[in-house]
Design a protein around this motif. Structure first.
Motif, PDB file in Angstrom:
ATOM      1  N   THR A  17      -6.993  57.741  -3.928  1.00  0.00           N
ATOM      2  CA  THR A  17      -5.920  58.539  -4.515  1.00  0.00           C
ATOM      3  C   THR A  17      -6.359  59.968  -4.807  1.00  0.00           C
ATOM      4  O   THR A  17      -5.616  60.917  -4.554  1.00  0.00           O
ATOM      5  N   THR A  18      -7.558  60.142  -5.334  1.00  0.00           N
ATOM      6  CA  THR A  18      -8.018  61.501  -5.638  1.00  0.00           C
ATOM      7  C   THR A  18      -8.285  62.295  -4.362  1.00  0.00           C
ATOM      8  O   THR A  18      -7.940  63.482  -4.278  1.00  0.00           O
ATOM      9  N   ALA A  19      -8.895  61.651  -3.358  1.00  0.00           N
ATOM     10  CA  ALA A  19      -9.143  62.347  -2.097  1.00  0.00           C
ATOM     11  C   ALA A  19      -7.829  62.651  -1.383  1.00  0.00           C
ATOM     12  O   ALA A  19      -7.641  63.757  -0.852  1.00  0.00           O
ATOM     13  N   GLY A  20      -6.915  61.687  -1.373  1.00  0.00           N
ATOM     14  CA  GLY A  20      -5.616  61.938  -0.753  1.00  0.00           C
ATOM     15  C   GLY A  20      -4.837  63.019  -1.473  1.00  0.00           C
ATOM     16  O   GLY A  20      -4.160  63.844  -0.845  1.00  0.00           O
ATOM     17  N   PHE A  21      -4.933  63.049  -2.800  1.00  0.00           N
ATOM     18  CA  PHE A  21      -4.264  64.093  -3.584  1.00  0.00           C
ATOM     19  C   PHE A  21      -4.845  65.464  -3.277  1.00  0.00           C
ATOM     20  O   PHE A  21      -4.110  66.448  -3.107  1.00  0.00           O
ATOM     21  N   ALA A  22      -6.172  65.554  -3.192  1.00  0.00           N
ATOM     22  CA  ALA A  22      -6.802  66.843  -2.914  1.00  0.00           C
ATOM     23  C   ALA A  22      -6.436  67.353  -1.528  1.00  0.00           C
ATOM     24  O   ALA A  22      -6.152  68.544  -1.351  1.00  0.00           O
ATOM     25  N   LEU A  23      -6.415  66.468  -0.532  1.00  0.00           N
ATOM     26  CA  LEU A  23      -6.142  66.901   0.837  1.00  0.00           C
ATOM     27  C   LEU A  23      -4.661  67.155   1.088  1.00  0.00           C
ATOM     28  O   LEU A  23      -4.308  68.029   1.886  1.00  0.00           O
ATOM     29  N   LEU A  61     -11.773  68.921   6.739  1.00  0.00           N
ATOM     30  CA  LEU A  61     -12.134  67.778   5.917  1.00  0.00           C
ATOM     31  C   LEU A  61     -11.434  66.507   6.393  1.00  0.00           C
ATOM     32  O   LEU A  61     -12.044  65.432   6.445  1.00  0.00           O
ATOM     33  N   THR A  62     -10.162  66.643   6.754  1.00  0.00           N
ATOM     34  CA  THR A  62      -9.442  65.484   7.282  1.00  0.00           C
ATOM     35  C   THR A  62     -10.070  64.998   8.573  1.00  0.00           C
ATOM     36  O   THR A  62     -10.199  63.789   8.807  1.00  0.00           O
ATOM     37  N   GLY A  63     -10.483  65.928   9.429  1.00  0.00           N
ATOM     38  CA  GLY A  63     -11.143  65.546  10.676  1.00  0.00           C
ATOM     39  C   GLY A  63     -12.472  64.844  10.437  1.00  0.00           C
ATOM     40  O   GLY A  63     -12.814  63.886  11.147  1.00  0.00           O
ATOM     41  N   VAL A  64     -13.214  65.295   9.439  1.00  0.00           N
ATOM     42  CA  VAL A  64     -14.496  64.650   9.118  1.00  0.00           C
ATOM     43  C   VAL A  64     -14.257  63.229   8.615  1.00  0.00           C
ATOM     44  O   VAL A  64     -14.966  62.281   9.012  1.00  0.00           O
ATOM     45  N   ILE A  67      -8.208  56.386   2.502  1.00  0.00           N
ATOM     46  CA  ILE A  67      -8.007  57.802   2.189  1.00  0.00           C
ATOM     47  C   ILE A  67      -6.932  58.407   3.090  1.00  0.00           C
ATOM     48  O   ILE A  67      -6.013  59.096   2.623  1.00  0.00           O
ATOM     49  N   LEU A  68      -7.024  58.156   4.382  1.00  0.00           N
ATOM     50  CA  LEU A  68      -6.044  58.705   5.316  1.00  0.00           C
ATOM     51  C   LEU A  68      -4.669  58.079   5.100  1.00  0.00           C
ATOM     52  O   LEU A  68      -3.642  58.754   5.235  1.00  0.00           O
ATOM     53  N   LEU A  69      -4.640  56.808   4.755  1.00  0.00           N
ATOM     54  CA  LEU A  69      -3.369  56.135   4.499  1.00  0.00           C
ATOM     55  C   LEU A  69      -2.657  56.762   3.310  1.00  0.00           C
ATOM     56  O   LEU A  69      -1.454  57.076   3.359  1.00  0.00           O
ATOM     57  N   VAL A  70      -3.400  56.967   2.232  1.00  0.00           N
ATOM     58  CA  VAL A  70      -2.816  57.574   1.032  1.00  0.00           C
ATOM     59  C   VAL A  70      -2.448  59.035   1.291  1.00  0.00           C
ATOM     60  O   VAL A  70      -1.394  59.518   0.840  1.00  0.00           O
ATOM     61  N   GLN A  71      -3.279  59.748   2.032  1.00  0.00           N
ATOM     62  CA  GLN A  71      -2.980  61.151   2.338  1.00  0.00           C
ATOM     63  C   GLN A  71      -1.673  61.295   3.105  1.00  0.00           C
ATOM     64  O   GLN A  71      -0.846  62.150   2.775  1.00  0.00           O
ATOM     65  N   ARG A  72      -1.483  60.469   4.126  1.00  0.00           N
ATOM     66  CA  ARG A  72      -0.243  60.557   4.896  1.00  0.00           C
ATOM     67  C   ARG A  72       0.969  60.188   4.057  1.00  0.00           C
ATOM     68  O   ARG A  72       2.065  60.737   4.245  1.00  0.00           O
ATOM     69  N   PHE A  73       0.796  59.276   3.122  1.00  0.00           N
ATOM     70  CA  PHE A  73       1.905  58.938   2.233  1.00  0.00           C
ATOM     71  C   PHE A  73       2.230  60.110   1.322  1.00  0.00           C
ATOM     72  O   PHE A  73       3.403  60.457   1.123  1.00  0.00           O
ATOM     73  N   PHE A  74       1.193  60.740   0.763  1.00  0.00           N
ATOM     74  CA  PHE A  74       1.402  61.903  -0.096  1.00  0.00           C
ATOM     75  C   PHE A  74       2.034  63.062   0.680  1.00  0.00           C
ATOM     76  O   PHE A  74       2.788  63.852   0.111  1.00  0.00           O
ATOM     77  N   ASP A  75       1.709  63.189   1.974  1.00  0.00           N
ATOM     78  CA  ASP A  75       2.281  64.273   2.785  1.00  0.00           C
ATOM     79  C   ASP A  75       3.804  64.197   2.850  1.00  0.00           C
ATOM     80  O   ASP A  75       4.470  65.220   3.033  1.00  0.00           O
ATOM     81  N   ASN A  76       4.355  62.995   2.733  1.00  0.00           N
ATOM     82  CA  ASN A  76       5.797  62.814   2.860  1.00  0.00           C
ATOM     83  C   ASN A  76       6.526  62.761   1.525  1.00  0.00           C
ATOM     84  O   ASN A  76       7.726  62.515   1.501  1.00  0.00           O
ATOM     85  N   LEU A 111       4.473  51.536   3.873  1.00  0.00           N
ATOM     86  CA  LEU A 111       3.756  52.164   4.966  1.00  0.00           C
ATOM     87  C   LEU A 111       4.595  53.189   5.710  1.00  0.00           C
ATOM     88  O   LEU A 111       4.081  53.909   6.557  1.00  0.00           O
ATOM     89  N   SER A 112       5.901  53.244   5.413  1.00  0.00           N
ATOM     90  CA  SER A 112       6.742  54.171   6.163  1.00  0.00           C
ATOM     91  C   SER A 112       6.336  55.607   5.961  1.00  0.00           C
ATOM     92  O   SER A 112       6.309  56.416   6.890  1.00  0.00           O
ATOM     93  N   GLY A 113       5.988  55.964   4.722  1.00  0.00           N
ATOM     94  CA  GLY A 113       5.557  57.329   4.490  1.00  0.00           C
ATOM     95  C   GLY A 113       4.193  57.631   5.073  1.00  0.00           C
ATOM     96  O   GLY A 113       3.884  58.772   5.409  1.00  0.00           O
ATOM     97  N   ALA A 114       3.372  56.606   5.241  1.00  0.00           N
ATOM     98  CA  ALA A 114       2.033  56.814   5.745  1.00  0.00           C
ATOM     99  C   ALA A 114       2.003  57.035   7.242  1.00  0.00           C
ATOM    100  O   ALA A 114       1.126  57.688   7.774  1.00  0.00           O
ATOM    101  N   VAL A 115       2.999  56.490   7.969  1.00  0.00           N
ATOM    102  CA  VAL A 115       2.981  56.602   9.426  1.00  0.00           C
ATOM    103  C   VAL A 115       4.080  57.517   9.938  1.00  0.00           C
ATOM    104  O   VAL A 115       4.187  57.742  11.129  1.00  0.00           O
ATOM    105  N   LYS A 116       4.868  58.078   9.052  1.00  0.00           N
ATOM    106  CA  LYS A 116       5.958  58.928   9.476  1.00  0.00           C
ATOM    107  C   LYS A 116       5.421  60.225  10.048  1.00  0.00           C
ATOM    108  O   LYS A 116       4.480  60.812   9.535  1.00  0.00           O
ATOM    109  N   GLY A 117       6.043  60.694  11.090  1.00  0.00           N
ATOM    110  CA  GLY A 117       5.664  61.966  11.684  1.00  0.00           C
ATOM    111  C   GLY A 117       4.404  61.885  12.491  1.00  0.00           C
ATOM    112  O   GLY A 117       3.893  62.899  12.897  1.00  0.00           O
TER     113      GLY A 117
END
Length: 287
Positions: free
Chosen positions: A103-109, A120-123, A166-175, A281-287
């Motif tokens: 959650t903290t890493a996804g929030f920061a990114l 950072l996302t690529g790493v 981390i990537l799952l939470v980040q993509r959810f936060f993106d939406n 998972l819809s927000g995590a895989v959207k777009g």
């Protein structure tokens, strides 16, 4: 617009086609039921079945009655209660660390959006392509140098390095709606207040999914706990049960296995709507 399938609406109006399709659906449903729930139901049956009945006819439904003493024997004489508690503590700590890091890493990114966000996302994404067995030796040596052998920290801390979560939470936060974040900042909310009072309450579905992934992964993990927890007193069920198999009767061993499946099954039943509806998972895989 209605969903389209293999059969058109005209085909569904034909009695022979509709009847054949229903038969096929029923057969597939029965096969999926047997493949998915069959082993779990058989284990539950065998846990209260005497050993001789299980060996003589594994699929028979209690030809000589029940034997609920298997569960009590597994819980007391085999000390499954102690190993069960160890497993709960390990899974709870791994869940907390993974949830905190994800959650903290996804929030920061996603929300704070640092300057080198894409790098950072690529790493983080690149670490998914590194086989876990490659990191086993250096990670073990690090745990030894830090004197964490035979402590739960040796399992908890490495569990936090989960790039998938981390990537799952980040993509959810993106939406999530950016307007809400901007309004909170205008009202004077800092990063911590924004994270705790705005983002987390809006992210309960993905938090539930990550929690299930984290607990089940920690619950069934065998290799890493076996390496860093050599003392039987602190080992979880996944490590201790194979070692005890040759010393206990088959019915008691199956009862111990049935007890070890209680938490994963309960978690799935509690969060099944998140998986079946796909809303988390819809927000995590959207777009």
């Amino acid at each position: 617009m209605s969903d389209r399938g293999v059969l058109s609406s005209f085909d569904w109006r034909r009695g022979r086609v509709r009847g054949t399709a229903r038969v096929v659906h029923t057969v597939l449903l029965v096969l999926l039921f047997l493949a998915g729930l069959g082993p779990v139901l058989w284990l539950a049956k065998s846990a209260i079945t005497p050993t001789q009945d299980t060996l003589r006819d594994p699929l028979a439904l209690w030809p000589h009655g029940f034997d609920f003493a298997n569960l009590a024997t597994a819980w007391t004489r085999v000390q499954i209660d102690k190993y069960f508690l160890n497993t709960v503590l390990i899974a709870a700590g791994a869940w907390l660390v993974q949830l905190l890091v994800a959650t903290t890493a996804g929030f920061a990114l996603s929300v704070l959006r640092p300057r080198y966000r894409k790098v950072l996302t690529g790493v983080v994404l690149a670490t998914l392509f590194v086989p876990s067995v490659v990191l086993l030796v250096p990670l073990y040596l690090t745990v030894v140098d830090l004197s964490m052998i035979n402590t739960f920290w040796a399992v908890w801390l490495p569990a936090g390095a989960n790039a998938f979560n981390i990537l799952l939470v980040q993509r959810f936060f993106d939406n999530l709606p950016r307007e809400v974040f901007e309004a909170a900042r205008v009202d004077g909310a800092g990063p911590f207040r924004l994270f705790w009072s705005v983002v987390l309450p809006m992210s309960r579905p993905i938090l539930g999914v990550v929690s299930v992934f984290a607990v089940i992964a920690a619950w069934k993990d065998f290799l890493w706990p076996m390496l860093v927890l050599p003392d039987p007193a602190v080992q979880p069920l996944s490590v201790r049960l194979p070692a005890l198999q040759r010393f206990i009767e088959l019915d008691v061993f199956l009862a111990a296995l049935a007890i070890s499946t209680v938490i994963p099954v309960a978690l799935f039943l509690a969060f099944q709507r998140l998986f079946l509806n796909g809303g988390a998972l819809s927000g995590a895989v959207k777009g």
